[in-house]
Design an enzyme around this catalytic site. Structure first.
Site, PDB file in Angstrom:
ATOM      1  CB  SER A 133       1.243   3.064  52.429  1.00 41.25           C
ATOM      2  OG  SER A 133       1.514   4.378  51.971  1.00 41.25           O
ATOM      3  CE  LYS A 188       3.144   2.585  55.430  1.00 36.97           C
ATOM      4  NZ  LYS A 188       3.646   3.490  56.461  1.00 36.97           N
ATOM      5  CG  HIS A 240       5.693   3.408  51.013  1.00 38.74           C
ATOM      6  ND1 HIS A 240       5.287   4.361  51.927  1.00 38.74           N
ATOM      7  CD2 HIS A 240       4.848   3.531  49.959  1.00 38.74           C
ATOM      8  CE1 HIS A 240       4.264   5.030  51.455  1.00 38.74           C
ATOM      9  NE2 HIS A 240       3.968   4.552  50.263  1.00 38.74           N
ATOM     10  CG  ASN A 241       6.539   5.296  55.572  1.00 35.53           C
ATOM     11  OD1 ASN A 241       5.795   4.858  54.702  1.00 35.53           O
ATOM     12  ND2 ASN A 241       6.141   5.462  56.813  1.00 35.53           N
ATOM     13  CD  GLU A 288       5.084   9.299  52.891  1.00 37.29           C
ATOM     14  OE1 GLU A 288       4.855  10.050  53.867  1.00 37.29           O
ATOM     15  OE2 GLU A 288       4.605   8.156  52.771  1.00 37.29           O
TER      16      GLU A 288
END
Length: 466
Positions: free
Chosen positions: A128, A183, A186-187, A190
């Site tokens: 990232s 990940k 995480h996105n 986000e």
């Protein structure tokens, strides 16, 4: 020819940036791209790093240029392209060679590839930070066997971002698809963080009548406090920018149709499988989907009128609302990771994940230091119950209620902030209304229910049940 320490396939924006980062940290790297001209141009433009870049004209030449046991990073589009590349490498590699899929892969695909018994070692790795992070220091989330991660850890920790305490933002998350799963979440976070910032921006623009430059100054001020983060920082920058063609504020000339690559949607779908409530992330995904329906939105405004009207809000209240929303969103994300850890047997280290996210990645923020500490105290406790964050919520919740209620009353769409507030109210309600749902389910389907008084009878006195 000097042999490379590592190889990389795929010289798109992210792959090229990552290759230069690796070379800059002192590791000779062999590179190959399906289009030969791309490989040649990359090597020619590597500048002072060119002596550490070995361009390969063929896949066979790439493999031959890497020291045994070989390590090759794939930076190709997720899905079928990865499978095709693994198939092409299979006859060229040996059992101890290691291939790392560092793209935005679906973690289910990574699990499948890990379980398939590939003829070489395999890691899934989430990266990232965008192009800037890949070039100068990303956050890296590895997934696979510990021995394979240990083998590449010297390179990954060298190229990773560094937190304020100097710790590299790179770590193994767990087996198989664990890195790509982290990940993915995480996105999803986000998506939610961006959506909440956009909702607050909309209130300032349409509810308070502020120009972009004034909004920029407010964002800049917030970035000096507890909301200090990459996303607030760039929000200040983009609202301050002027369009070189018209001189207008840059956001004012951009179509409000948000793109997406699918990882937020994957997060929302997987949360349903894990029975993990993440309403703020789901609302953010929904908002992006609605943003794409331009014709329907135009028709809606023509029929019902523009909804957004003035509302008497102060920047201080919006700041507190955003603080509360951010905590609620991250609490949901970490709870989802905890659910996946239990479901997939990954033993995911939540404090370590928070520490990896402190720098390099898109959601990096000052608040993650405190989240790491709170999760280390009690990884099984929901983040909203950690004393530090519970006190922040106590202070910020009145503002979130004010912002959501006044914003909705004035017709402003606030899906993420409102979803966070509703989730919080459910989480602090010991006795909700699901008892009526259970009665309804028993009435029409004889599904039974649990009683508060311990009586063994599991059905109600209505007809049609046993």
């Amino acid at each position: 020819m000097a042999q490379a320490r590592i190889g990389l396939i795929g010289l798109g924006t992210m792959g090229a940036a990552l290759a230069l980062n690796i070379a800059e940290k002192g590791f000779p790297i062999a590179v190959w791209n399906r289009t030969t001209e791309v490989t040649r141009r990359f090597a020619a433009e590597a500048g002072p790093l060119a002596p550490r870049v070995i361009p390969a004209g063929t896949l066979e030449a790439l493999v031959a240029a890497i020291a045994r046991p070989r390590t090759i990073i794939l930076m190709v589009p997720a899905g079928e392209a990865v499978d095709a590349q693994l198939d092409a490498l299979a006859p060229l590699l040996e059992a101890d060679d290691l291939v790392i899929d560092a793209g935005n892969a679906d973690f289910h695909d990574t699990n499948r590839r890990d379980e398939a018994g590939l003829p070489f070692r395999f890691l899934g790795m989430g990266i990232s930070g965008g192009e800037e992070g890949a070039r100068h220091g990303p956050a890296i989330m590895g997934g696979g066997a510990a021995a394979d991660w240990d083998r590449v850890a010297p390179v990954m920790t060298a190229i990773a971002a560094r937190a304020e305490d100097g710790a590299p933002c790179a770590a193994r998350m767990g087996d198989a698809g664990a890195g790509h799963f982290v990940k993915m979440v995480h996105n999803g976070i986000e998506y939610a963080d961006m959506q909440m910032i956009a909702e607050v921006y909309g209130l300032m623009r349409d509810g308070m009548g502020l120009e972009a430059t004034a909004i920029s100054r407010i964002f800049e001020g917030w970035n000096g406090g507890i909301l200090s983060s990459y996303l607030v920082e760039i929000s200040a920058a983009v609202t301050a920018a002027r369009d070189p063609h018209t001189g207008a504020a840059m956001p004012d000339v951009i179509l409000d149709r948000a793109g997406q690559k699918g990882t937020g949607r994957w997060t929302a779908i997987e949360a349903q499988h894990l029975l993990a409530p993440i309403p703020v992330i789901e609302a953010a995904v929904m908002a992006r989907n609605v943003s794409a329906r331009l014709d329907e939105r135009d028709a809606g405004q023509a029929r019902f009128g523009a909804g957004a009207g003035p509302c008497a809000l102060e920047p201080a209240a919006l700041e507190q609302a955003l603080i509360a929303g951010k905590i609620l969103c991250y609490a949901q994300g970490f709870a989802m990771i905890g659910a996946a850890s239990d479901s997939f047997g990954w033993t995911l280290d939540l404090p370590q994940i928070a520490r990896v996210w402190r720098a390099g990645c898109i959601i990096r923020s000052t608040m993650l230091n405190d989240m790491a500490e709170a999760l280390a105290e009690d990884p099984g406790r929901n983040l909203i119950l950690a004393p530090f964050f519970a006190e922040l919520i106590d202070r910020a919740m009145p503002a979130l209620r004010q912002v959501v209620s006044q914003g909705i009353a004035a017709g402003h769409p606030l899906p993420a902030l409102a979803s966070g507030l509703m989730w919080f109210d459910m989480m602090r309600t010991a006795r909700g209304t699901a008892n009526l749902i259970q009665a309804q389910r028993d009435f029409f389907g004889a599904h039974g229910f649990e009683r508060l008084d311990g009586i063994a009878d599991r059905h109600g006195p209505w007809g049609g049940t046993d």
